[in-house]
Scaffold this motif. Structure first.
Motif, short mmCIF file in Angstrom:
data_model
loop_
_atom_site.label_atom_id
_atom_site.label_comp_id
_atom_site.label_asym_id
_atom_site.label_seq_id
_atom_site.Cartn_x
_atom_site.Cartn_y
_atom_site.Cartn_z
N ASP A 84 0.83 -1.20 0.00
CA ASP A 84 0.00 0.00 0.00
C ASP A 84 0.87 1.25 0.00
OD1 ASP A 84 -2.36 -1.41 -0.01
OD2 ASP A 84 -2.66 -1.28 2.16
N THR A 85 1.93 1.22 0.81
CA THR A 85 2.82 2.38 0.88
C THR A 85 3.50 2.60 -0.47
OG1 THR A 85 3.23 1.79 3.18
CG2 THR A 85 4.68 3.42 2.22
N MET A 86 3.97 1.53 -1.09
CA MET A 86 4.57 1.65 -2.42
C MET A 86 3.56 2.22 -3.41
SD MET A 86 7.12 1.29 -4.52
CE MET A 86 8.36 0.16 -3.87
N SER A 87 2.34 1.71 -3.37
CA SER A 87 1.30 2.18 -4.28
C SER A 87 1.06 3.67 -4.12
CB SER A 87 0.01 1.38 -4.05
OG SER A 87 -0.99 1.80 -4.93
N GLN A 88 0.98 4.13 -2.87
CA GLN A 88 0.75 5.55 -2.63
C GLN A 88 1.93 6.40 -3.10
OE1 GLN A 88 -0.53 6.58 1.30
NE2 GLN A 88 -2.18 5.08 1.32
N SER A 89 3.14 5.88 -2.93
CA SER A 89 4.31 6.65 -3.37
C SER A 89 4.32 6.77 -4.90
CB SER A 89 5.61 6.01 -2.87
OG SER A 89 5.93 4.82 -3.57
N ILE A 90 3.91 5.71 -5.59
CA ILE A 90 3.80 5.76 -7.05
C ILE A 90 2.75 6.79 -7.46
CG2 ILE A 90 3.08 4.44 -9.08
CD1 ILE A 90 4.44 1.97 -7.68
N ASP A 91 1.64 6.84 -6.72
CA ASP A 91 0.61 7.84 -7.00
C ASP A 91 1.18 9.26 -6.92
OD1 ASP A 91 -1.35 5.92 -7.39
OD2 ASP A 91 -2.16 6.10 -5.36
N VAL A 92 2.01 9.51 -5.90
CA VAL A 92 2.60 10.84 -5.73
C VAL A 92 3.48 11.18 -6.94
CG1 VAL A 92 4.26 12.19 -4.36
CG2 VAL A 92 2.51 10.83 -3.21
N ALA A 93 4.33 10.23 -7.33
CA ALA A 93 5.24 10.46 -8.45
C ALA A 93 4.48 10.70 -9.75
CB ALA A 93 6.19 9.28 -8.60
N ALA A 123 10.83 6.22 -0.88
CA ALA A 123 11.38 7.55 -0.59
C ALA A 123 11.72 8.28 -1.88
CB ALA A 123 12.62 7.41 0.30
N GLU A 124 12.32 7.57 -2.82
CA GLU A 124 12.71 8.15 -4.11
C GLU A 124 11.50 8.72 -4.84
OE1 GLU A 124 15.61 8.17 -7.61
OE2 GLU A 124 15.83 8.24 -5.45
N GLY A 150 0.74 10.78 7.59
CA GLY A 150 0.53 9.46 8.17
C GLY A 150 1.61 8.47 7.84
N PRO A 151 1.20 7.22 7.62
CA PRO A 151 2.16 6.14 7.39
C PRO A 151 3.07 6.38 6.19
CG PRO A 151 0.01 5.21 7.91
CD PRO A 151 -0.18 6.70 7.73
N LEU A 152 2.55 6.98 5.11
CA LEU A 152 3.41 7.23 3.95
C LEU A 152 4.52 8.21 4.30
CD1 LEU A 152 4.21 6.85 1.03
CD2 LEU A 152 2.52 8.60 0.40
N GLY A 153 4.18 9.27 4.98
CA GLY A 153 5.20 10.24 5.39
C GLY A 153 6.27 9.61 6.26
N GLU A 154 5.84 8.77 7.19
CA GLU A 154 6.82 8.09 8.05
C GLU A 154 7.68 7.11 7.26
OE1 GLU A 154 7.54 8.82 11.13
OE2 GLU A 154 5.91 10.29 11.33
N ALA A 155 7.08 6.45 6.27
CA ALA A 155 7.84 5.52 5.44
C ALA A 155 8.88 6.26 4.61
CB ALA A 155 6.90 4.73 4.54
N VAL A 156 8.52 7.42 4.10
CA VAL A 156 9.46 8.23 3.33
C VAL A 156 10.61 8.68 4.22
CG1 VAL A 156 9.76 10.37 2.01
CG2 VAL A 156 7.71 8.97 1.68
N LEU A 157 10.28 9.13 5.41
CA LEU A 157 11.32 9.57 6.36
C LEU A 157 12.26 8.41 6.69
CD1 LEU A 157 12.56 11.70 8.23
CD2 LEU A 157 10.83 11.05 9.95
N GLU A 158 11.70 7.25 6.94
CA GLU A 158 12.51 6.06 7.25
C GLU A 158 13.43 5.71 6.07
OE1 GLU A 158 11.72 1.31 7.92
OE2 GLU A 158 10.22 2.71 8.70
N GLY A 159 12.87 5.77 4.86
CA GLY A 159 13.65 5.44 3.67
C GLY A 159 14.78 6.43 3.43
#
Length: 196
Positions: free
Chosen positions: A5-14, A124-125, A145-154
């Motif tokens: 889900d996190t990957m999917s949301q990051s792809i949506d942002v890009a 993160a990329e 939320g979780p996506l922001g935290e995942a990006v920060l972690e990455g």
């Protein structure tokens, strides 16, 4: 939220950032100081392809360095880049939706690394470079939320190596309670308040 889900949301942002970027602005500067807007778009497009290959455990094609124009954008009019990148984004999303994509090791850049680390790095990329494109072209990126935290972690996982290798600028100071995306941008050497 799980990894897929996190990957999917990051792809949506890009993809949203690429869709919102007018090709007429591709020569404009971006917060990624080495790249113009168009170069960041191509880099993001290439990242989507490389991430798909990692998830599928496919070797990179001969001659790919990851720094050239995305292969599927070569000789394609810039007006069509967004559609091509969106289609690649869907392929990448499908590849990382398979739980097996996150297990074990995968090849990336000539070496092997844990697949979950590649996934984290690419999340993160996609968001950080999506923000680069958005900020440079007058778009807003809402990540919480979780996506922001995942990006920060990455970002935090690769920031020391990135600064040492010269592909991250020195860390920018932000408030400790700043949103996770702002802290991720700052850790990657970007000023979250950057404007063109």
């Amino acid at each position: 939220m799980d990894h897929a889900d996190t990957m999917s949301q990051s792809i949506d942002v890009a993809v949203a950032a690429i869709r919102g970027a007018d090709p007429a602005r591709f020569d404009d500067p971006s917060p990624c100081s080495e790249y113009t807007v168009g170069q960041v778009v191509s880099h993001l497009a290439f990242g989507l392809l490389l991430a798909e290959y990692a998830a599928l455990r496919k070797d990179w094609e001969e001659g790919w360095s990851g720094t050239d124009r995305a292969p599927y954008l070569v000789d394609v009019p810039e007006s069509q880049w967004a559609e091509k990148a969106a289609a690649q984004g869907e392929a990448t999303r499908r590849a990382w939706a398979d739980p097996a994509a996150w297990d074990g090791e995968a090849g990336f850049g000539g070496g092997a690394m844990p697949a979950a680390a590649i996934g984290s790095m690419m999340i993160a990329e996609f968001v950080v470079h999506g923000w680069d494109v958005a900020a440079a072209t007058g778009q807003r990126v809402e990540v919480g939320g979780p996506l922001g935290e995942a990006v920060l972690e990455g970002v935090n996982a690769i920031a020391p190596m990135g600064r040492e290798g010269g592909w991250f600028a020195p860390e920018v100071t932000v408030a400790p309670d700043a949103p996770a995306l702002d802290r991720a941008l700052a850790a990657s050497g970007r000023d979250p308040s950057w404007t063109p």
